[in-house]
Design a protein around this motif. Sequence first.
Motif, PDB file in Angstrom:
ATOM      1  N   ASN A  71       0.830  -1.193   0.000  1.00 12.66           N
ATOM      2  CA  ASN A  71       0.000   0.000   0.000  1.00 12.66           C
ATOM      3  C   ASN A  71       0.874   1.255   0.000  1.00 12.66           C
ATOM      4  OD1 ASN A  71      -2.233   1.690   0.185  1.00 12.66           O
ATOM      5  ND2 ASN A  71      -2.292   1.592   2.417  1.00 12.66           N
ATOM      6  N   SER A  72       1.722   1.369  -1.020  1.00  9.71           N
ATOM      7  CA  SER A  72       2.653   2.491  -1.099  1.00  9.71           C
ATOM      8  C   SER A  72       2.985   2.772  -2.552  1.00  9.71           C
ATOM      9  CB  SER A  72       3.936   2.168  -0.330  1.00  9.71           C
ATOM     10  OG  SER A  72       4.977   3.036  -0.688  1.00  9.71           O
ATOM     11  N   LYS A  73       2.926   4.035  -2.927  1.00 11.61           N
ATOM     12  CA  LYS A  73       3.259   4.414  -4.294  1.00 11.61           C
ATOM     13  C   LYS A  73       4.729   4.146  -4.587  1.00 11.61           C
ATOM     14  CE  LYS A  73      -0.797   5.730  -5.403  1.00 11.61           C
ATOM     15  NZ  LYS A  73      -1.581   4.952  -6.389  1.00 11.61           N
ATOM     16  N   VAL A  74       5.589   4.438  -3.616  1.00  6.93           N
ATOM     17  CA  VAL A  74       7.022   4.221  -3.808  1.00  6.93           C
ATOM     18  C   VAL A  74       7.300   2.730  -4.012  1.00  6.93           C
ATOM     19  CG1 VAL A  74       9.285   4.352  -2.709  1.00  6.93           C
ATOM     20  CG2 VAL A  74       7.711   6.286  -2.554  1.00  6.93           C
ATOM     21  N   THR A  75       6.710   1.890  -3.154  1.00  9.96           N
ATOM     22  CA  THR A  75       6.915   0.451  -3.271  1.00  9.96           C
ATOM     23  C   THR A  75       6.399  -0.070  -4.600  1.00  9.96           C
ATOM     24  OG1 THR A  75       6.778   0.139  -0.878  1.00  9.96           O
ATOM     25  CG2 THR A  75       6.397  -1.798  -2.235  1.00  9.96           C
ATOM     26  N   SER A  76       5.236   0.413  -5.032  1.00  7.78           N
ATOM     27  CA  SER A  76       4.670  -0.064  -6.301  1.00  7.78           C
ATOM     28  C   SER A  76       5.578   0.298  -7.470  1.00  7.78           C
ATOM     29  CB  SER A  76       3.269   0.503  -6.517  1.00  7.78           C
ATOM     30  OG  SER A  76       3.292   1.894  -6.735  1.00  7.78           O
ATOM     31  N   ARG A  77       6.213   1.473  -7.411  1.00  6.99           N
ATOM     32  CA  ARG A  77       7.147   1.855  -8.470  1.00  6.99           C
ATOM     33  C   ARG A  77       8.358   0.917  -8.485  1.00  6.99           C
ATOM     34  NH1 ARG A  77       7.215   8.140  -6.613  1.00  6.99           N
ATOM     35  NH2 ARG A  77       5.218   8.807  -7.499  1.00  6.99           N
ATOM     36  N   VAL A  78       8.879   0.620  -7.285  1.00  4.71           N
ATOM     37  CA  VAL A  78      10.043  -0.259  -7.183  1.00  4.71           C
ATOM     38  C   VAL A  78       9.710  -1.653  -7.713  1.00  4.71           C
ATOM     39  CG1 VAL A  78      11.639  -1.396  -5.587  1.00  4.71           C
ATOM     40  CG2 VAL A  78      11.050   1.010  -5.245  1.00  4.71           C
ATOM     41  N   ILE A  79       8.570  -2.206  -7.282  1.00  5.36           N
ATOM     42  CA  ILE A  79       8.167  -3.546  -7.714  1.00  5.36           C
ATOM     43  C   ILE A  79       7.945  -3.585  -9.219  1.00  5.36           C
ATOM     44  CG2 ILE A  79       6.346  -5.279  -7.593  1.00  5.36           C
ATOM     45  CD1 ILE A  79       5.900  -4.487  -4.692  1.00  5.36           C
ATOM     46  N   THR A  80       7.264  -2.576  -9.752  1.00  6.24           N
ATOM     47  CA  THR A  80       6.988  -2.529 -11.191  1.00  6.24           C
ATOM     48  C   THR A  80       8.279  -2.555 -11.992  1.00  6.24           C
ATOM     49  OG1 THR A  80       4.925  -1.301 -10.881  1.00  6.24           O
ATOM     50  CG2 THR A  80       5.961  -1.155 -13.043  1.00  6.24           C
ATOM     51  N   SER A  81       9.259  -1.764 -11.560  1.00  7.91           N
ATOM     52  CA  SER A  81      10.534  -1.692 -12.260  1.00  7.91           C
ATOM     53  C   SER A  81      11.288  -3.019 -12.173  1.00  7.91           C
ATOM     54  CB  SER A  81      11.374  -0.567 -11.672  1.00  7.91           C
ATOM     55  OG  SER A  81      12.593  -0.427 -12.365  1.00  7.91           O
ATOM     56  N   ILE A  82      11.304  -3.614 -10.988  1.00  9.37           N
ATOM     57  CA  ILE A  82      11.977  -4.913 -10.806  1.00  9.37           C
ATOM     58  C   ILE A  82      11.344  -5.976 -11.697  1.00  9.37           C
ATOM     59  CG2 ILE A  82      12.310  -6.824  -9.183  1.00  9.37           C
ATOM     60  CD1 ILE A  82      12.628  -4.723  -6.959  1.00  9.37           C
ATOM     61  N   ASP A  83      10.023  -6.082 -11.621  1.00  8.03           N
ATOM     62  CA  ASP A  83       9.312  -7.125 -12.363  1.00  8.03           C
ATOM     63  C   ASP A  83       9.508  -6.970 -13.863  1.00  8.03           C
ATOM     64  OD1 ASP A  83       7.331  -9.379 -12.306  1.00  8.03           O
ATOM     65  OD2 ASP A  83       6.188  -7.944 -13.513  1.00  8.03           O
ATOM     66  N   ARG A  84       9.432  -5.735 -14.355  1.00  4.98           N
ATOM     67  CA  ARG A  84       9.596  -5.496 -15.792  1.00  4.98           C
ATOM     68  C   ARG A  84      10.996  -5.895 -16.249  1.00  4.98           C
ATOM     69  NH1 ARG A  84       8.326  -0.004 -16.245  1.00  4.98           N
ATOM     70  NH2 ARG A  84       6.134  -0.592 -16.437  1.00  4.98           N
TER      71      ARG A  84
END
Length: 336
Positions: A71-84
């Motif tokens: 539940n964090s915008k920062v975390t979602s950005r990090v996860i999105t970048s890692i996964d991609r």
Amino acid sequence: MPKKITMADVAEMAGVTKSTVSRFFNGGYVKKSTRDKIQKVIEQYNYVPNTFARLKAKESSVIGVVVPTLNSKVTSRVITSIDRYLRERGYTTLIKNSDHDIDLELQNIQKLIHLNVDGILISSIAMTKDHKKIFEETQIPVVVLAQDYEEGISIIDDDYNAGKYVGEYIGKTGHKKVGYIGVYETDVAVGLHRKDGVLDGLKAYGIVEPVLAKSDYSFIGGQKCTREILEEEKVDAIICATDRLAFGAYKVLQEKGLRIPEDVSVVGFGGYDESSLLTPELTTLKFDSYGMGYLGAETILKMLKGEPVSKKQIVEYEFIQGNSVKLEDLKDYNKG
């Protein structure tokens, strides 16, 4: 050297079914007496499950990712970048959420190790002795995100200098009485380094006794701390360690009929998309979270290939000047 035992062997020696052993490793319910039997066999034979391993393959092509919250915008950005990044290179990410719970975070790390993932990226809540012990003992490559891990490999935000920049900005804009909402110091990066930067930046402009409050990372925590600050002293600015805390400050200030920024200026850290939708638009500092995820994923794959990597990498930040800081005393301020 004794032959490597299987999950079926563990079950037989513990006197339980194979499905019970599987449930044990996957975090399902197993009564304590049974868990103790299984654990005794595991420790005796140093057994590690290989759930994701392909037949006759040395690698699972799975990278574990441990994050403090979803539940964090920062975390979602990090996860999105890692996964991609990993997906484009044939890897799968296995994400574990720790819900800001240190014990759960440690359990998640252990589970990923037991699942024999190729590597682990962890956005850690805090670097404890238990974390370091696990990382030292495992043979799996580990990259720590957002916390400085001196004994290993880390990707960090420039928390101190970012905090100092914001502190100086508030000082340069003529504010005299400032409140600071930080987070608990178990999070060394945000709770200590970011705070120290803010305080040093303020001190450079003669603001030596800001009103300090501590919170978790929640919207409610931001509200609670804002009330505490306003009850203690009349301030003309509130600096918040995260944008979410700033959202809480907005709510309380507006409830009390205080205008932003005419009565109280507010500034945050995070650069959330929602921050630009506030009235007035929040002044904030945005870290390159996508860059952190990219660097973390790139680094873990280099480690798997045996390539040299930097011990510590620092991501950049960007100051976003909204309309939540009173600027009438600002003279020739240089954003850069």
